[in-house]
Design an enzyme around this catalytic site. Structure first.
Site, PDB file in Angstrom:
ATOM      1  N   GLY A  52     -33.529  15.728 -12.469  1.00  0.00           N
ATOM      2  CA  GLY A  52     -32.337  16.484 -12.080  1.00  0.00           C
ATOM      3  C   GLY A  52     -32.068  17.744 -12.879  1.00  0.00           C
ATOM      4  O   GLY A  52     -32.974  18.536 -13.162  1.00  0.00           O
ATOM      5  N   TYR A  53     -30.801  17.905 -13.252  1.00  0.00           N
ATOM      6  CA  TYR A  53     -30.378  19.118 -13.955  1.00  0.00           C
ATOM      7  C   TYR A  53     -30.954  19.225 -15.363  1.00  0.00           C
ATOM      8  O   TYR A  53     -31.183  20.314 -15.869  1.00  0.00           O
ATOM      9  CB  TYR A  53     -28.852  19.177 -14.006  1.00  0.00           C
ATOM     10  CG  TYR A  53     -28.214  19.650 -12.717  1.00  0.00           C
ATOM     11  CD1 TYR A  53     -28.577  20.873 -12.152  1.00  0.00           C
ATOM     12  CD2 TYR A  53     -27.241  18.898 -12.065  1.00  0.00           C
ATOM     13  CE1 TYR A  53     -27.995  21.321 -10.976  1.00  0.00           C
ATOM     14  CE2 TYR A  53     -26.642  19.343 -10.888  1.00  0.00           C
ATOM     15  CZ  TYR A  53     -27.029  20.558 -10.350  1.00  0.00           C
ATOM     16  OH  TYR A  53     -26.451  21.009  -9.193  1.00  0.00           O
ATOM     17  N   ASP A 111     -33.264   5.287 -26.267  1.00  0.00           N
ATOM     18  CA  ASP A 111     -31.856   5.279 -25.896  1.00  0.00           C
ATOM     19  C   ASP A 111     -31.119   6.422 -26.591  1.00  0.00           C
ATOM     20  O   ASP A 111     -30.887   6.371 -27.798  1.00  0.00           O
ATOM     21  CB  ASP A 111     -31.254   3.926 -26.288  1.00  0.00           C
ATOM     22  CG  ASP A 111     -29.778   3.833 -25.941  1.00  0.00           C
ATOM     23  OD1 ASP A 111     -29.253   4.776 -25.311  1.00  0.00           O
ATOM     24  OD2 ASP A 111     -29.154   2.820 -26.307  1.00  0.00           O
ATOM     25  N   TYR A 235     -14.215  10.626  -6.707  1.00  0.00           N
ATOM     26  CA  TYR A 235     -14.827  11.339  -7.820  1.00  0.00           C
ATOM     27  C   TYR A 235     -13.790  11.847  -8.819  1.00  0.00           C
ATOM     28  O   TYR A 235     -13.472  11.181  -9.787  1.00  0.00           O
ATOM     29  CB  TYR A 235     -15.729  12.479  -7.311  1.00  0.00           C
ATOM     30  CG  TYR A 235     -16.782  12.819  -8.324  1.00  0.00           C
ATOM     31  CD1 TYR A 235     -18.081  12.333  -8.197  1.00  0.00           C
ATOM     32  CD2 TYR A 235     -16.480  13.575  -9.457  1.00  0.00           C
ATOM     33  CE1 TYR A 235     -19.044  12.598  -9.159  1.00  0.00           C
ATOM     34  CE2 TYR A 235     -17.432  13.836 -10.426  1.00  0.00           C
ATOM     35  CZ  TYR A 235     -18.710  13.347 -10.274  1.00  0.00           C
ATOM     36  OH  TYR A 235     -19.651  13.601 -11.234  1.00  0.00           O
ATOM     37  N   VAL A 273     -25.912  17.992  -5.645  1.00  0.00           N
ATOM     38  CA  VAL A 273     -27.337  17.998  -5.291  1.00  0.00           C
ATOM     39  C   VAL A 273     -27.785  16.556  -5.095  1.00  0.00           C
ATOM     40  O   VAL A 273     -27.099  15.624  -5.499  1.00  0.00           O
ATOM     41  CB  VAL A 273     -28.222  18.634  -6.398  1.00  0.00           C
ATOM     42  CG1 VAL A 273     -28.142  20.143  -6.378  1.00  0.00           C
ATOM     43  CG2 VAL A 273     -27.867  18.077  -7.763  1.00  0.00           C
ATOM     44  N   VAL A 274     -28.953  16.401  -4.486  1.00  0.00           N
ATOM     45  CA  VAL A 274     -29.509  15.061  -4.310  1.00  0.00           C
ATOM     46  C   VAL A 274     -30.166  14.650  -5.623  1.00  0.00           C
ATOM     47  O   VAL A 274     -31.143  15.255  -6.046  1.00  0.00           O
ATOM     48  CB  VAL A 274     -30.566  15.047  -3.182  1.00  0.00           C
ATOM     49  CG1 VAL A 274     -31.083  13.633  -2.954  1.00  0.00           C
ATOM     50  CG2 VAL A 274     -29.985  15.612  -1.896  1.00  0.00           C
TER      51      VAL A 274
END
Length: 397
Positions: A52-53, A111, A235, A273-274
């Site tokens: 993603g981003y 992590d 959201y 976005v997806v």
């Protein structure tokens, strides 16, 4: 083995190493076509760097600014019989491309919420880079193991105050359904803030500061989403929104801290976005399918890569940050245009299972979703035998 997609709910349980690499190469090619970011960062830490981003940020700074990058993520390697997670293949592909281009790239698989991970990253920075001038915080995790106590806290994607009922897509059956989500209780709200709020970003920045590895003038950015009245109940007005408000609080605190050395920190609000993260949120697949169709028709559609590159070049390292009243960088400006939103509002009530593919870009949504896992790329031969066990230079915690 020959790898085919297997989709369950909002996750694809198989991934394609060659497809994931092709995806990364596409994003690198886009960045290189756009040209170099003037005065861009040279030593970058991306926390949440594998999809993603976060991945787009690593690509934008490395291939758009020649930056040395350290990427932190939590992914699973493959074996001879089992595929790795998409983020593993993405990171392997990034590592390979960066080394081909003569760029420094180190990856830490562990992590990011742990003190051990912070210590390892600081050790790497001291040994290899000295200091860093940009920290990108892009974690998307449903759970957080508390660093001091070891307690595992779980987030909840729920509305606050009242039950939320809305039209949604059952992405397994490609059908329009009515989705109902019960409201969160106080504990769930607090837990979501703990997992997805700004506390961990603050811990990272404090650890980096105390170790002396933040350069003068260092910047930090954390990613957020606000959305519109169409998605607010689940959201922004829900548990996720509370967590993102806490991110704003953290940004103010970190900004105050960095100011003494000429640095700055901001939340960047990005477009929908997806991603694996967004597909898990009720309503988002339908909203994204609508917004994509409208924005593509208007020539203002962006994916993760386009969005992050534009942010880096025109805002973070551009002429002006163009902040909103909460000191946030707004990259959702095109999506929130009134013409886009009004068309979405008008469309929403009229969508049925029958007209879903015609009235929205649901077909495009599904293609993008599969692409996250390395499927559906024209340049990849999916009948070819591939080895799912991809090795690369990664520090395992």
């Amino acid at each position: 083995m020959i790898i085919k997609p297997k989709v369950r709910g909002f996750i694809c349980t198989t991934t394609h190493p060659v497809g994931c690499e092709a995806n990364v190469r596409r994003q690198i090619a886009y960045t290189q076509e756009q040209g170099m970011i003037a005065n861009g960062p040279k030593r970058v830490l991306v926390i949440g760097a594998s999809t993603g981003y976060g991945l787009a940020s690593r690509i934008a700074t490395a291939f758009g600014s020649g930056a040395a990058t350290i990427g932190v993520f939590f992914e699973k390697a493959g074996s001879e019989t089992k595929t790795a997670t998409a983020g593993w293949y993405n990171s392997a592909a990034f590592d390979k491309a960066a080394k081909e281009a003569g760029l420094y790239a180190k990856s830490v698989n562990g992590d990011a919420f742990s003190n051990e991970c912070r210590a390892k990253v600081i050790e790497l920075i001291k040994a290899d880079l000295g200091q860093i001038d940009l920290v990108v915080y892009s974690l998307a995790s449903p759970v957080r193991k508390m660093p001091e106590t070891g307690e595992v806290v779980r987030s909840a994607l729920k509305p606050i105050g009242e039950t939320y009922t809305t039209t949604a897509i059952d992405t397994n059956k490609d059908q329009i359904i009515t989705a109902t989500v019960e409201p969160a209780n106080e504990e769930e709200i607090q837990n979501t803030i703990t997992v997805m709020g700004g506390q961990d970003w603050e811990l990272w920045m404090a650890a980096l500061r105390d170790a002396g590895v933040l350069a003068d003038g260092a910047k930090s950015v954390a990613y957020s989403y606000i959305g519109t009245d169409l998605t607010w109940p689940i959201y922004w007005h829900g548990t996720l929104g509370r967590a993102k408000e806490d991110l704003d609080r953290a940004a103010t605190a970190i900004r105050g801290d960095l100011a003494a050395k000429g640095g700055t920190a901001h939340v960047a609000v990005l477009k929908s976005v997806v991603t694996q993260a967004s597909s898990a949120i009720p309503v988002m697949p339908l909203y994204i399918s609508m917004a994509f169709k409208i924005m593509k028709e208007k020539g203002i559609h962006e994916g993760c890569m386009e969005q992050v590159y534009r942010m880096m070049r025109t805002r973070l390292y551009g002429e002006e940050l163009a902040l909103d009243e909460q000191a946030r960088i707004r990259m959702d400006d095109w999506e929130l245009r009134e013409d886009v939103q009004q068309t979405c509002r008008d469309l929403w009530p009229s969508i049925t299972t029958e007209n879903l593919s015609e009235l929205t870009d649901y077909t495009g949504y599904k293609q993008e979703f599969l692409r996250l896992f390395g499927f559906g790329l024209a340049e990849v031969d999916y009948e070819a035998d591939v080895n799912p066990d991809v090795k690369f230079d990664v520090v395992e915690l």
